[in-house]
Scaffold this motif. Structure first.
Motif, PDB file in Angstrom:
ATOM      1  N   GLY A 121     -10.843  22.278   6.991  1.00 56.94           N
ATOM      2  CA  GLY A 121     -11.033  20.935   7.485  1.00 56.94           C
ATOM      3  C   GLY A 121      -9.731  20.151   7.455  1.00 56.94           C
ATOM      4  O   GLY A 121      -8.923  20.301   6.550  1.00 56.94           O
ATOM      5  N   ALA A 122      -9.513  19.336   8.483  1.00 59.17           N
ATOM      6  CA  ALA A 122      -8.266  18.551   8.559  1.00 59.17           C
ATOM      7  C   ALA A 122      -8.487  17.334   9.448  1.00 59.17           C
ATOM      8  O   ALA A 122      -9.393  17.310  10.295  1.00 59.17           O
ATOM      9  CB  ALA A 122      -7.150  19.418   9.137  1.00 59.17           C
ATOM     10  N   ASP A 123      -7.686  16.298   9.204  1.00 58.34           N
ATOM     11  CA  ASP A 123      -7.659  15.160  10.115  1.00 58.34           C
ATOM     12  C   ASP A 123      -6.841  15.561  11.328  1.00 58.34           C
ATOM     13  O   ASP A 123      -5.709  16.051  11.190  1.00 58.34           O
ATOM     14  CB  ASP A 123      -7.030  13.941   9.440  1.00 58.34           C
ATOM     15  CG  ASP A 123      -7.965  13.305   8.421  1.00 58.34           C
ATOM     16  OD1 ASP A 123      -9.194  13.528   8.515  1.00 58.34           O
ATOM     17  OD2 ASP A 123      -7.481  12.567   7.554  1.00 58.34           O
ATOM     18  N   ILE A 124      -7.394  15.373  12.505  1.00 56.82           N
ATOM     19  CA  ILE A 124      -6.751  15.818  13.737  1.00 56.82           C
ATOM     20  C   ILE A 124      -6.562  14.620  14.657  1.00 56.82           C
ATOM     21  O   ILE A 124      -7.453  13.762  14.775  1.00 56.82           O
ATOM     22  CB  ILE A 124      -7.600  16.895  14.443  1.00 56.82           C
ATOM     23  CG1 ILE A 124      -7.701  18.131  13.537  1.00 56.82           C
ATOM     24  CG2 ILE A 124      -7.027  17.259  15.808  1.00 56.82           C
ATOM     25  CD1 ILE A 124      -8.602  19.215  14.073  1.00 56.82           C
ATOM     26  N   ILE A 125      -5.407  14.576  15.282  1.00 61.77           N
ATOM     27  CA  ILE A 125      -5.137  13.534  16.298  1.00 61.77           C
ATOM     28  C   ILE A 125      -5.193  14.203  17.658  1.00 61.77           C
ATOM     29  O   ILE A 125      -4.463  15.164  17.922  1.00 61.77           O
ATOM     30  CB  ILE A 125      -3.771  12.877  16.083  1.00 61.77           C
ATOM     31  CG1 ILE A 125      -3.754  12.139  14.741  1.00 61.77           C
ATOM     32  CG2 ILE A 125      -3.464  11.905  17.227  1.00 61.77           C
ATOM     33  CD1 ILE A 125      -2.411  11.576  14.356  1.00 61.77           C
TER      34      ILE A 125
END
Length: 198
Positions: free
Chosen positions: A192-196
């Motif tokens: 899981g990761a914050d994605i732009i």
């Protein structure tokens, strides 16, 4: 022998000191042409000068508010999300106007007007819509179906990366370029990761 008495010499005349002057206050340049700051504190919207002076409370309902933004082209209107409603507060009068509401939505994550004031990005139920920022049309919108019926609506749904809960949305200086932040999965690590997304 008595020592001679010291002679006193007169000090040379000095100029009369000028009275103290007040230290000049620094000039604060307005950011983006605006000389006021709107912010949320304790569930209400407040307004102040950019130097911290003239603090003024604009709302008093104490409800949760997000996506606070000056309405482009206006120097006295701030738009924001509260619950499932989009409201606009007039910073001169404190009058709050309900722009639209989505009563059947589970989530209303984003409402961001483009810098030219022509479009608005709305994220509702983890689906992103770009529609004209037409106040009279938005007053009649109550659902996803209403958004899709708006002339010029662009929607990103289905199994694409754009069908994710938007945490933040920003327009570029070029209104044809947008970016949003969402929680996703890093394709290289599978974590899981914050994605732009742009």
């Amino acid at each position: 022998v008595k020592a001679p008495e010291p002679t006193q010499t007169e000090a040379p005349p000095t100029a009369t000191p000028a009275p103290p002057t007040e230290t000049p206050k620094p000039t604060i340049k307005a950011v983006g042409g605006v000389d006021k700051v709107a912010f949320v504190a304790n569930g209400d919207i407040w307004l102040m000068d950019i130097d911290g002076g003239n603090l003024k409370q604009l709302t008093t309902d104490g409800g949760q508010k997000t996506d606070l933004q000056w309405v482009p082209g206006s120097d006295n209107e701030v738009v924001y999300i509260t619950g499932k409603n989009i409201s606009i507060v007039n910073t001169d009068t404190g009058a709050v106007d309900l722009l639209t509401t989505f009563p059947s939505a589970m989530f209303l994550e984003t409402f961001r007007v483009s810098p030219d004031g022509k479009q608005v990005a709305i994220s509702m139920n983890s689906q992103l819509y770009l529609v004209p920022f037409d106040r009279s049309m938005l007053r009649m919108v109550r659902s996803r179906t209403d958004l899709l019926r708006m002339n010029g609506c662009m929607s990103y749904t289905g199994s694409t990366l754009m069908a994710n809960k938007v945490q933040e949305f920003r327009w570029g200086n070029d209104p044809d370029v947008v970016a949003w932040l969402f929680a996703g999965v890093d394709v290289t690590s599978g974590k899981g990761a914050d994605i732009i997304q742009i």
